[in-house]
Enzyme design. Structure first.
Site, PDB file in Angstrom:
ATOM      1  N   GLU A   1     -18.462  -1.992 -25.076  1.00  0.00           N
ATOM      2  CA  GLU A   1     -17.831  -2.777 -23.996  1.00  0.00           C
ATOM      3  C   GLU A   1     -16.724  -1.978 -23.332  1.00  0.00           C
ATOM      4  OE1 GLU A   1     -14.830  -5.601 -22.206  1.00  0.00           O
ATOM      5  OE2 GLU A   1     -14.566  -4.101 -23.767  1.00  0.00           O
ATOM      6  N   GLU A   2     -15.957  -1.276 -24.164  1.00  0.00           N
ATOM      7  CA  GLU A   2     -14.739  -0.621 -23.665  1.00  0.00           C
ATOM      8  C   GLU A   2     -15.024   0.545 -22.714  1.00  0.00           C
ATOM      9  OE1 GLU A   2     -11.923  -1.825 -23.877  1.00  0.00           O
ATOM     10  OE2 GLU A   2     -11.699  -2.977 -25.720  1.00  0.00           O
TER      11      GLU A   2
ATOM     12  N   ASP B   1     -13.315 -12.778 -25.662  1.00  0.00           N
ATOM     13  CA  ASP B   1     -12.553 -11.522 -25.662  1.00  0.00           C
ATOM     14  C   ASP B   1     -11.067 -11.869 -25.548  1.00  0.00           C
ATOM     15  OD1 ASP B   1     -11.874  -8.807 -25.513  1.00  0.00           O
ATOM     16  OD2 ASP B   1     -13.454  -8.337 -24.063  1.00  0.00           O
TER      17      ASP B   1
ATOM     18  N   HIS C   1      -4.663  -3.034 -25.806  1.00  0.00           N
ATOM     19  CA  HIS C   1      -5.004  -1.604 -25.872  1.00  0.00           C
ATOM     20  C   HIS C   1      -3.880  -0.745 -26.427  1.00  0.00           C
ATOM     21  CE1 HIS C   1      -8.865  -1.531 -23.209  1.00  0.00           C
ATOM     22  NE2 HIS C   1      -8.843  -2.513 -24.092  1.00  0.00           N
TER      23      HIS C   1
HETATM   24 CO    CO Z   1     -10.390  -3.826 -24.474  1.00  0.00          CO
HETATM   25 ZN    ZN Z   2     -12.042  -6.492 -25.214  1.00  0.00          ZN
END
Ligand code: CO
Ligand code: ZN
Length: 338
Positions: free
Chosen positions: A201-202, A224, A311
């Site tokens: 996903e990232e 998420d 993050h």
């Molecule tokens: Co992320």
């Molecule tokens: Zn995420």
């Protein structure tokens, strides 16, 4: 529900699993699910070519997909110099300030610290001015531990304090936990239910795209993390804060959420007396975006866990928000979307 969110998170947070290197996290998730879900025999599971981990429980009703990405951000070694210092590129979106003096860990256990070239003025530092030091005497010794192309992740211990949970990779290991919690609660429903722990996903919502194409669900909900607007002097206002309940996504850069799915989530929140927030995330996207647009399209929405410092190695969320998200998701799926 027979699992402790913080304890389960510690296991997932410290498991290696940057985008494209999901083998270890697949193993740990599979074990956790086997230990946590009652009637796990009703489910089958597989991994696909992208390394999505997909659980399925057959039913006669609508085809529903719940998805959360299991990969994390990280770095990848691009060069090792004669003195044994490594340069690296980003895997996913990193912020420079989060990397300086940060510890990282490779799959083989090798640890290192990220530092910067002192000759560049601090405010002019770019990713090119950062390097990784694993304490090797020279290139030869460094290459006994790491190679160009090896991935590394943040090396940090989670903690909990009051209702707070903090550590690396709440994004999106708490999303995975939310799905597992919902699977455990969803005993009685006739829907044909898929639960996907998606890969990559990232680096651009890659795994969810193929998973959704293969499944072609009628309805989908992705889980998420989302930003919050509740820290001092934030640049952009955002109507989401920590501890005020899970957020029902209306829109982000990747998606405008489907009305039926959004309304089903609101109905479920009201029925279960769960506080929810309205989320518009102006930056960033989620798996929801590609699930909505894959093949002939899917009615897709998202439940988000409000998270600070996304993050960074010290992401922060509220345990009660996660618990509510589990109940919300299970209720919405149980009641259906029409
Ligand atoms: Co992320
Ligand atoms: Zn995420």
């Amino acid at each position: 529900m027979n699992f402790d969110i913080y304890k389960a998170f510690c296991g997932l947070s410290t498991t290696f699993g940057p985008s494209g290197r999901e083998a270890d996290i697949i193993e740990v998730l599979t074990e956790l699910i086997a230990d946590t879900i009652p009637h796990i025999g009703d489910w089958d599971h597989r991994t696909d070519a992208m390394n999505n981990l997909i659980y399925h429980r057959a039913g006669t009703g609508k085809k529903v997909l719940l998805a959360a990405h299991m990969d994390s951000i990280g770095i990848v070694v691009t060069h090792i110099d004669d003195n044994g210092f490594a340069r690296f590129a980003q895997v996913g979106g990193l912020m420079l300030g989060d990397l300086i003096d940060c510890r990282v860990r490779f799959q083989n256990g090798t640890r290192g610290v990220i530092s910067f070239e002192e000759k560049t003025p601090y405010e002019k530092l770019g990713f090119d001015n950062l390097f990784l030091d694993i304490g090797a005497a020279d290139k030869k010794q460094a290459e006994q531990c790491i190679q160009v192309g090896d991935f590394a992740v943040f090396d940090g211990e989670p903690f909990t304090q009051g209702d707070i949970i903090c550590g690396p990779y709440l994004d999106n290991r708490i999303g995975c936990l939310t799905l597992i919690g919902a699977m455990a609660q969803l005993e009685k429903t006739d829907c044909d239910l898929y639960v996907a722990f998606t890969a990559q996903e990232e680096v651009g919502l890659r795994g969810a795209q193929t998973a959704a194409f293969a499944i072609q669900p009628d309805y989908a909900i992705a889980v998420d993390v989302t930003d919050t607007g509740d820290m001092p002097e934030r640049k952009y206002p955002m109507a989401v804060k920590l501890g005020a309940g899970p957020a029902i996504k209306l829109m982000d850069r990747s998606v405008i959420c489907d009305n039926d799915v959004r309304n089903a989530l609101y109905r479920a929140a009201e029925k279960s007396s769960i506080p929810v927030q309205r989320e518009i995330m102006e930056f960033g996207g989620t798996d929801t975006g590609v699930i909505q647009r894959t093949a002939g399209g899917t009615k897709a929405g998202a439940v988000s866990i409000p998270t600070r410092y996304i993050h960074s190695p010290n992401e922060m969320a509220s345990i009660s928000d996660i618990k509510y998200a589990i109940i919300l998701l299970a209720q919405a799926v149980a009641d259906g979307f029409e």
